[in-house]
Write a protein that holds these residues in place. Structure first.
Motif, short mmCIF file in Angstrom:
data_model
loop_
_atom_site.label_atom_id
_atom_site.label_comp_id
_atom_site.label_asym_id
_atom_site.label_seq_id
_atom_site.Cartn_x
_atom_site.Cartn_y
_atom_site.Cartn_z
N UNK A 178 0.62 -2.60 10.96
CA UNK A 178 -0.49 -3.97 10.19
C UNK A 178 0.01 -3.91 8.41
N UNK A 179 -0.36 -2.53 8.16
CA UNK A 179 0.49 -2.70 6.71
C UNK A 179 1.35 -3.06 6.48
N UNK A 180 2.28 -2.71 7.12
CA UNK A 180 3.90 -2.96 6.57
C UNK A 180 4.65 -2.11 5.76
N UNK A 181 5.95 -2.67 5.61
CA UNK A 181 6.61 -1.04 4.91
C UNK A 181 5.79 -1.18 3.26
N UNK A 182 6.12 -0.03 3.00
CA UNK A 182 5.64 0.19 1.77
C UNK A 182 7.21 0.13 0.54
N UNK A 183 6.60 -0.24 -0.43
CA UNK A 183 7.75 -0.83 -1.47
C UNK A 183 8.18 0.42 -1.95
N UNK A 184 7.53 1.53 -1.89
CA UNK A 184 8.97 2.34 -2.59
C UNK A 184 9.74 3.14 -0.73
N UNK A 185 9.14 3.06 -0.36
CA UNK A 185 9.92 2.95 1.23
C UNK A 185 11.07 2.30 1.45
N UNK A 186 11.03 0.73 0.51
CA UNK A 186 11.48 -0.12 0.85
C UNK A 186 13.15 -0.06 -0.09
N UNK A 187 12.07 1.38 -1.70
CA UNK A 187 13.38 1.30 -2.32
C UNK A 187 13.95 2.61 -2.58
N UNK A 188 13.42 3.29 -1.03
CA UNK A 188 13.83 5.03 -0.93
C UNK A 188 15.33 4.10 -0.89
N UNK A 189 16.20 5.73 -1.99
CA UNK A 189 17.54 5.98 -0.78
C UNK A 189 18.01 7.34 -0.53
N UNK A 190 19.20 8.14 -0.41
CA UNK A 190 19.24 9.43 -1.09
C UNK A 190 19.33 9.79 -2.43
N UNK A 191 20.65 8.70 -3.11
CA UNK A 191 21.48 9.06 -4.23
C UNK A 191 20.23 7.75 -4.79
N UNK A 192 20.96 7.64 -6.56
CA UNK A 192 20.18 6.62 -6.89
C UNK A 192 19.85 4.97 -6.36
#
Length: 344
Positions: A23-37
Motif C-alpha cells: 500500500x505504501x508503494x516503492x520509495x523514491x530512493x528504492x526507485x533510484x537505487x543502482x549498484x553504480x551511479x
C-alpha cells in the motif's frame, strides 16, 4: 486444532504486513537505487533558484533518468534550496527534491522527498569534495547498519532560462530520514523527547569515534545538528546517525573552518567529542575500527572516481587515525583523556 488456529493467525498477520508494504508503494530512493551511479538530467529555472537561494520555496523541475530496466523516465518534481553554510558559500546550494504521490507505471510511492548534494562550485576540485563526502557516508555504512543509504548520481543540469545549466558532474542522494528509521525498525525522535543527553552506549561511542576518524567537529547531539536520532521499536535507547561531512578533515573543503569551541588551527586536526566509558568498553568499540581497517582503507584506494590527489588524501587521513588508536600513548592522549570534555 489449536495448531491450525495459530498457523492461520500467523499467516493472516503475514498477509497484512505484505499488504501494508504494498500500500505504501516503492520509495523514491528504492526507485533510484543502482549498484553504480545513476545518470539524471534535472531541468529547472536554476538562474532563478540561485538568485533566491536563501528562500525555502519549492519550484517546478523535470527529472529524467532510466529505470532499472533501462527504460527512459521523465517526471515533474519540485525542488528547493536547503542547508545553511553551503547556501551561503556555494554558487549552487544543495537541493531538496520532492516527487509526486504517484508515478505512471509504478503506482503510489512513499517517502517522496530526498536530499541531494551536488558540486558547490563548477570546478573539478569541488567535484572531488563531493565524492570525498560520499565516501565518508560509505565508510560509516561499513562500520554501522544504523546509517543512511546514499546513491551516487551524475547530474546534467539544464537551465530553462539559459543555454546551459549551472554545472554538471557527480552528486549524491541521501535516503529520507523517516525511511531510514523505518528500514531499521524504528522511528525518528526529536531532541526534546530524550532530555539533554543521549545515553552513553557503544553505538553512540562508535558514532563519536567515526566523527573523530574523519576529523569532524561540526555536530551537536542535543540540537541534532548534522545528525538524526531514532529509536528502534524494541528498545528505548536513542541512536544517533550522522550526516553532512563537508566540514571534516577527511573532505577538507576550502570553505571549512575549525570549530572555535576547541583548540584547533586547521580543519584536518582532530578533537574527540565523545563520552567516557570504561576503558574496557571503549577498547571493544576501538576493536570494531581495527577489524574494519583494511576494508575502510581499501574502499578509498579502490574508489574509481577519485583523482590521485583525493585517493592519497583520504588514505593518508585514515592511516593517521589508525596511528592514534594503534598506539597506547596516542590513544590515551587523544581519546581516553579527552572524553566527556564536551556537553552532549
Amino acid at each position: 486444532m489449536k495448531t491450525i488456529i495459530t498457523f492461520l493467525a500467523a499467516f493472516i498477520l503475514f498477509i497484512l504486513k505484505i499488504t501494508a508494504q504494498n500500500a505504501k508503494g516503492i520509495s523514491v530512493f528504492e526507485m533510484l537505487a543502482r549498484q553504480d551511479y545513476l545518470e539524471i538530467t534535472l531541468e529547472s529555472d536554476f538562474k532563478g533558484l540561485i538568485k533566491a537561494k536563501n528562500k525555502d520555496d519549492y519550484q517546478p523541475a523535470v527529472i529524467n533518468f532510466k529505470d532499472a530496466a533501462g527504460n527512459p523516465m521523465s517526471m515533474e518534481i519540485q525542488i528547493k534550496p536547503r542547508g545553511k553554510m553551503r547556501r551561503r558559500v556555494c554558487n549552487m546550494p544543495p537541493l531538496k527534491l520532492k516527487f509526486p504521490k504517484e508515478i505512471k507505471g509504478s503506482g503510489e510511492i512513499s517517502y517522496r522527498t530526498l536530499e541531494m548534494v551536488e558540486i558547490c562550485r563548477n570546478t573539478k576540485d569541488y567535484e572531488q569534495f563531493v565524492l570525498r563526502e560520499y565516501v565518508a557516508y560509505k565508510l560509516y555504512n561499513l562500520l554501522s547498519n544504523n546509517s543512511f543509504r546514499i546513491q551516487l548520481v551524475k547530474i546534467d543540469f539544464v537551465d530553462k532560462g539559459s543555454k546551459r545549466g549551472p554545472m554538471d558532474g557527480f552528486g549524491f542522494l541521501i535516503e529520507n530520514n523517516n525511511e531510514m528509521a523505518e528500514r531499521l525498525n524504528g522511528k525518528i525522535i526529536e531532541p526534546e523527547s530524550i532530555g539533554r543527553k543521549v545515553p552513553t552506549t557503544q553505538e553512540k561511542e562508535l558514532f563519536c569515534l567515526f566523527q573523530f576518524m574523519i576529523g569532524n567537529t561540526d555536530w551537536y547531539v542535543t540540537t541534532t545538528h548534522n545528525l538524526d536520532i531514532f529509536t528502534k521499536r524494541d528498545s528505548i535507547l536513542p541512536i544517533p546517525v550522522p550526516y553532512d561531512f563537508d566540514y571534516s578533515g577527511f573532505v577538507n573543503t576550502p570553505y571549512a573552518v575549525p570549530n572555535d569551541h576547541f583548540p584547533l588551527t586547521y580543519v584536518t586536526e582532530r578533537f574527540y567529542m565523545g563520552p567516557c566509558r570504561s576503558e574496557a568498553e571503549t577498547m571493544e568499540t576501538i576493536q570494531i575500527f581495527l577489524d574494519k581497517k583494511a576494508q575502510l582503507i581499501q574502499y578509498c584506494k579502490e574508489f574509481p572516481y577519485f583523482t590521485k590527489s583525493s585517493r592519497k588524501h583520504t588514505v593518508n587521513y585514515l592511516e593517521t587515525f589508525y596511528d592514534i588508536i594503534e598506539s597506547k600513548g596516542a590513544l590515551k592522549q587523544s581519546i581516553l583523556n579527552n572524553c566527556d570534555q564536551w556537553t552532549h
